[in-house]
Design a protein around this motif. Structure first.
Motif, PDB file in Angstrom:
ATOM      1  N   ALA A  49       0.826  -1.210   0.000  1.00 35.84           N
ATOM      2  CA  ALA A  49       0.000   0.000   0.000  1.00 35.84           C
ATOM      3  C   ALA A  49       0.858   1.257   0.000  1.00 35.84           C
ATOM      4  O   ALA A  49       0.583   2.225  -0.721  1.00 35.84           O
ATOM      5  N   VAL A 102       0.626  -3.629  -6.533  1.00 34.13           N
ATOM      6  CA  VAL A 102      -0.377  -4.691  -6.472  1.00 34.13           C
ATOM      7  C   VAL A 102       0.205  -5.874  -5.713  1.00 34.13           C
ATOM      8  O   VAL A 102       1.303  -6.338  -6.012  1.00 34.13           O
ATOM      9  N   SER A 143      -4.746  -5.711 -13.330  1.00 35.47           N
ATOM     10  CA  SER A 143      -4.837  -4.839 -12.152  1.00 35.47           C
ATOM     11  C   SER A 143      -3.640  -3.889 -12.091  1.00 35.47           C
ATOM     12  O   SER A 143      -3.764  -2.749 -11.622  1.00 35.47           O
ATOM     13  N   THR A 151      -7.127  -9.901  -3.165  1.00 35.02           N
ATOM     14  CA  THR A 151      -6.153  -8.952  -2.624  1.00 35.02           C
ATOM     15  C   THR A 151      -5.336  -9.572  -1.495  1.00 35.02           C
ATOM     16  O   THR A 151      -5.640 -10.658  -1.000  1.00 35.02           O
ATOM     17  N   ARG A 209      -5.838  -0.928 -10.395  1.00 36.01           N
ATOM     18  CA  ARG A 209      -6.995  -1.315  -9.586  1.00 36.01           C
ATOM     19  C   ARG A 209      -6.608  -2.480  -8.685  1.00 36.01           C
ATOM     20  O   ARG A 209      -5.523  -3.046  -8.805  1.00 36.01           O
ATOM     21  N   GLN A 210      -7.521  -2.851  -7.794  1.00 37.78           N
ATOM     22  CA  GLN A 210      -7.278  -3.993  -6.923  1.00 37.78           C
ATOM     23  C   GLN A 210      -7.466  -5.305  -7.700  1.00 37.78           C
ATOM     24  O   GLN A 210      -8.350  -5.398  -8.550  1.00 37.78           O
TER      25      GLN A 210
END
Length: 313
Positions: free
Chosen positions: A110, A115, A281, A291, A286-287
């Motif tokens: 994060a 990813v 992703s 995850t 994007r996620q």
């Protein structure tokens, strides 16, 4: 579009399939495959026309994304080095051996805007994908995942080897927190649990009964999901989804009180779909479908099940 430079770390039984998928995806360049065994790395690299490497650290700074398919105990050490180097990571399940390690990987990804995907392959089974839009407040789930004995993957219990697949999928289907778990298991051919049955109770009242065995005579991967007026039966191996629904007026014709509808999905390649989702992703910022937080939740649930397991002697 600039090619995404990819590599696979660990090209044993499963890792070589990861490498084959990257080699097929448009816009991906399979830079290298890595294995501590030179002959294994050479054989896969030669078949796919890429470099063979025995030390994954040689690739730091040379790749954009990696699949990590090394033994579970090494997941954290390899993942964290690639994340620190700014590389997107798809790590096989279970993502780590401890929740603290999982939390560190999630936080680092994060922080760096990377990813972090976890390889829970059953999420990409077409039967499971078709089930998602049909669900409305599941009340009871029964799953069984049985397999003949194989020496591979016996470094962990059947809970982390097989049951975690169904636990992850169940957690994605039930919109509620786990309230309690209990489990019974037995050692049969290894020093760890080889067969087990767990009962998971959710805060919303849903109950899941989950059986996993790696010492069975046959292979079976099935799940039934019960909700009001319907039962959905999945066969992951046959890739079928059969839905049973109550008729509008079951008393009018009791012999037709249950309506049956079966969907068959033919040939499919869930691993290819999983890796395509990982690559997309990254490109779409994007996620991924599974995850790091989803991987952690599955790991936490299986750890709770492990702690609650009563060994049958």
């Amino acid at each position: 579009m600039k090619p995404l430079r990819c590599a696979v770390i660990g090209v044993g039984y499963l890792g070589k399939f990861h490498a084959q998928k990257y080699a097929k995806i448009p816009g991906c360049e399979l830079v290298a495959v890595v294995d501590s065994r030179q002959d294994v790395a050479d054989a896969v690299a030669q078949s796919l026309g890429c470099r063979a490497v025995t030390d994954y650290r040689e690739l730091l700074g040379q790749v954009d994304a990696v699949s990590i398919v090394v033994p579970t105990q090494a997941h954290y050490a390899v993942c964290i080095e690639f994340l620190r180097a700014g590389v997107h990571v798809l790590v096989e399940k279970p993502m780590t051996t401890t929740l603290a390690q999982a939390d560190e990987l999630i936080a680092l990804a994060a922080e760096k805007g990377l990813v972090l995907a976890v390889g829970h392959l059953e999420r990409f089974n077409p039967a499971a994908l078709a089930l998602e839009p049909l669900l409305d407040d599941p009340r009871f789930i029964d799953s069984s995942r049985l397999a003949p004995f194989k020496p591979r993957a016996t470094d962990v219990s059947v809970l982390l080897d097989l049951m975690i697949h169904d636990v992850d999928l169940i957690l994605s289907l039930v919109d509620s927190e786990v309230e309690s778990v209990d489990c019974s298991g037995a050692r049969v051919l290894t020093n760890d649990i080889d067969i087990a049955n767990a009962r998971i109770r959710f805060a919303n009242g849903c109950v899941a009964n989950v059986t996993a065995s790696r010492v069975s005579a046959k292979s079976e991967r099935k799940m039934r999901v019960f909700q009001s007026q319907a039962c959905h039966s999945l066969d992951f191996q046959a890739r079928t989804l059969t839905t049973y629904r109550g008729a509008v007026d079951p008393m009018a014709a009791p012999e037709n009180a249950i309506e049956r509808h079966e969907q068959s999905f033919g040939e499919a390649d869930p691993l290819y779909s999983e890796i395509v989702d990982f690559v997309d992703s990254i490109r779409q910022q994007r996620q991924p479908k599974v995850t790091g937080r989803a991987g952690r939740r599955a790991l936490e649930a299986v750890q709770r099940i492990t702690e609650a397991t009563r060994l049958i002697s």
